[in-house]
Design an enzyme around this catalytic site. Structure first.
Site, mmCIF file in Angstrom:
data_model
loop_
_atom_site.group_PDB
_atom_site.id
_atom_site.type_symbol
_atom_site.label_atom_id
_atom_site.label_comp_id
_atom_site.label_asym_id
_atom_site.label_seq_id
_atom_site.Cartn_x
_atom_site.Cartn_y
_atom_site.Cartn_z
ATOM 1 N N ASN A 33 0.844 -1.149 -0.142
ATOM 2 C CA ASN A 33 -0.194 0.011 -0.086
ATOM 3 C C ASN A 33 0.757 1.359 0.115
ATOM 4 O OD1 ASN A 33 -2.833 -0.600 0.087
ATOM 5 N ND2 ASN A 33 -2.264 -1.963 1.769
ATOM 6 N N SER A 111 2.722 -7.076 2.718
ATOM 7 C CA SER A 111 1.566 -6.455 3.200
ATOM 8 C C SER A 111 1.084 -7.198 4.275
ATOM 9 C CB SER A 111 0.822 -6.438 1.940
ATOM 10 O OG SER A 111 -0.183 -5.512 2.130
ATOM 11 N N ASP A 153 2.223 -5.776 11.845
ATOM 12 C CA ASP A 153 2.110 -4.634 12.232
ATOM 13 C C ASP A 153 2.348 -4.459 13.859
ATOM 14 O OD1 ASP A 153 1.767 -1.738 13.078
ATOM 15 O OD2 ASP A 153 -0.027 -1.617 11.552
ATOM 16 N N GLU A 216 15.058 1.609 13.218
ATOM 17 C CA GLU A 216 14.474 2.698 12.348
ATOM 18 C C GLU A 216 14.527 4.002 13.045
ATOM 19 O OE1 GLU A 216 10.673 1.707 10.681
ATOM 20 O OE2 GLU A 216 10.876 3.218 9.024
HETATM 21 C C1 LIG Z 1 6.912 6.732 8.065
HETATM 22 C C2 LIG Z 1 7.906 6.215 6.971
HETATM 23 C C3 LIG Z 1 9.134 7.008 6.969
HETATM 24 C C4 LIG Z 1 7.803 5.055 6.706
HETATM 25 C C5 LIG Z 1 8.699 4.436 6.043
HETATM 26 N N1 LIG Z 1 8.882 3.222 6.829
HETATM 27 C C6 LIG Z 1 8.192 2.311 7.404
HETATM 28 N N2 LIG Z 1 8.406 1.697 8.544
HETATM 29 C C7 LIG Z 1 7.535 0.873 9.371
HETATM 30 N N3 LIG Z 1 6.549 0.337 8.666
HETATM 31 C C8 LIG Z 1 6.188 0.910 7.330
HETATM 32 C C9 LIG Z 1 7.075 1.602 6.589
HETATM 33 N N4 LIG Z 1 6.512 1.901 5.471
HETATM 34 C C10 LIG Z 1 5.344 1.258 5.551
HETATM 35 N N5 LIG Z 1 5.104 0.659 6.481
HETATM 36 C C11 LIG Z 1 3.999 -0.415 6.753
HETATM 37 O O1 LIG Z 1 3.564 -0.948 5.562
HETATM 38 C C12 LIG Z 1 2.261 -0.525 5.895
HETATM 39 C C13 LIG Z 1 1.429 -0.221 4.497
HETATM 40 O O2 LIG Z 1 1.740 -1.158 3.559
HETATM 41 P P1 LIG Z 1 0.660 -2.544 3.796
HETATM 42 O O3 LIG Z 1 -0.750 -1.970 4.018
HETATM 43 O O4 LIG Z 1 1.064 -3.287 4.803
HETATM 44 O O5 LIG Z 1 0.582 -2.938 2.413
HETATM 45 C C14 LIG Z 1 1.992 0.741 6.769
HETATM 46 O O6 LIG Z 1 0.745 0.927 7.474
HETATM 47 C C15 LIG Z 1 3.147 -0.015 7.701
HETATM 48 O O7 LIG Z 1 2.689 -0.564 8.810
#
Ligand SMILES: CC(C)=CCNc1ncnc2c1ncn2[C@@H]1O[C@H](COP(=O)(O)O)[C@@H](O)[C@H]1O
Ligand SMILES: [Zn+2]
Length: 356
Positions: A33, A111, A153, A216
């Protein structure tokens, strides 16, 4: 959909040298996402006009920065737009085709399975739909090998983590090698890794590969020390592990001892402000040590980038020759979670493409 993927690619192409676009690449750290492009967001907005979501709410443009908290708000907005099986199928198909159009030959997508009561989406149907998209792209002949990592998550705690491991294990056993492992992600300022250790240990014991977001933010040294003892199979970011970044030699020693590759996402870290400028990025420390370091995008949609741009950025920032860039993309093959047979096939592909 091909047309839109190509349009997106041509639009971004102005900024990227053809060498990087044509370079065969491996993408190991891409959140589904977070990887949704502008054209796909437009289609989602037109499906759900009542949400009143504008483009500025789903992507961080050139030169812009956001706090970590603001970045995580962006995912909430995207999740509102992606809440049915139909949406997930479209998003996953578009994302895969865009990576392929960018020269990515092997992709591990990750995801977080979500349940949406109002649309009937379940965590199981969420994963099934991503797998359907992967198979659909394959049957259309899209030139990319795609695998899937089920994400935990960290915000959702111990019990959900345990359920997610069970789900991932079921799919690992029934998806013909498409589901390979687990990702631990989510807001790093929320929760503690020690609560997730039993779930991660269980995942490891049943043969799931582990890619964990580690250090991170600066406050996670103790957690990283604990999680490194698993040990994970790859590390996402690891920004504050190195002593030069405020980490410690003890942490570096553990990473080196277990030879754990790092997934490094330059633009994500700069736009999310955990790294002040590109030249400060921890890539330089690990790369200089000769430690396996893989350039990745993290969230190509949210951070308005793609993998070719990230390679070009790494090269221009750290003065890498074209040979060094080629080696960097080639060495990423050794860090994939798919079996050795796949690594060999990819290495053959790299040799073939180098000669052409
Ligand atoms: C805030 C920032 C700099 C983001 C980049 N670093 C990240 N760190 C930790 N979890 C992440 C990051 N980018 C995406 N995610 C995770 O991926 C999810 C989105 O993709 P999906 O719904 O799992 O498909 C987010 O809600 C989060 O849980
Ligand atoms: Zn990430």
């Amino acid at each position: 959909m091909i047309t839109q993927a190509l349009f997106h690619f041509v639009m971004m192409d102005n900024e990227v040298d053809v060498f990087y676009r044509e370079l065969p690449k491996v993408e190991l750290h891409a959140h589904l996402n977070g990887s949704v492009s502008c054209p796909t967001i437009e289609k989602l907005i037109s499906r759900k006009p009542h949400l009143n979501i504008g483009h500025g709410m789903t992507a961080i443009g050139k030169g812009q920065r956001r706090t970590l908290d603001e970045c995580f708000q962006v995912f909430k907005v995207i999740h509102q737009l992606v809440d049915t099986e139909e949406d997930i199928l479209m998003v996953a198909t578009d994302v895969i085709k865009e990576f392929a159009a960018d020269g990515v030959k092997y992709l591990e997508l990750r995801s977080t399975p979500r349940e949406e009561k109002h649309t009937g989406l379940t965590k199981k149907s969420y994963i099934e739909t991503v797998i359907k998209a992967i198979k659909q792209c394959k049957s259309e002949g899209v030139d990319i090998d795609v695998r899937f990592l089920v994400a935990i998550d960290r915000r959702n705690g111990t019990e959900v983590a345990m359920e997610t491991v069970k789900l991932a294990e079921d799919f690992m056993l029934s998806s013909d090698g498409l589901v390979l492992g687990l990702d631990l992600s989510g807001d790093p300022t929320v929760g503690h890794g020690k609560d997730l250790l039993p779930a991660l240990q269980k995942a490891k014991n049943c043969g799931l590969k582990l890619s964990l977001h580690l250090s991170e933010v600066p406050s996670q040294l103790e957690e990283s020390d604990l999680l490194l003892d698993l040990p994970p199979d790859r590390i996402g970011h690891g920004t504050f592990l190195h002593p030069a970044m405020g980490g410690s030699q003890g942490l570096v020693d553990k990473v080196v001892k277990h030879n754990i590759p790092l997934e490094l996402c330059l633009t994500s870290n700069v736009k999310g402000q955990t790294v002040a400028r590109y030249s400060d990025h921890h890539f330089k420390h690990w790369y200089q040590m000769g430690h396996p370091s893989v350039i990745c995008t993290d969230d190509k949609g949210v951070f308005s980038t793609d993998l070719s741009q990230e390679y070009q950025l790494a090269a221009s920032t750290f003065d890498l020759s074209r040979e060094a860039v080629w080696k960097l993309s080639h060495d990423a093959i050794d860090c994939i979670f798919a079996p050795d047979t796949v690594k060999q096939q990819l290495k053959q592909k790299w040799i073939y493409l180098q000669g052409n």
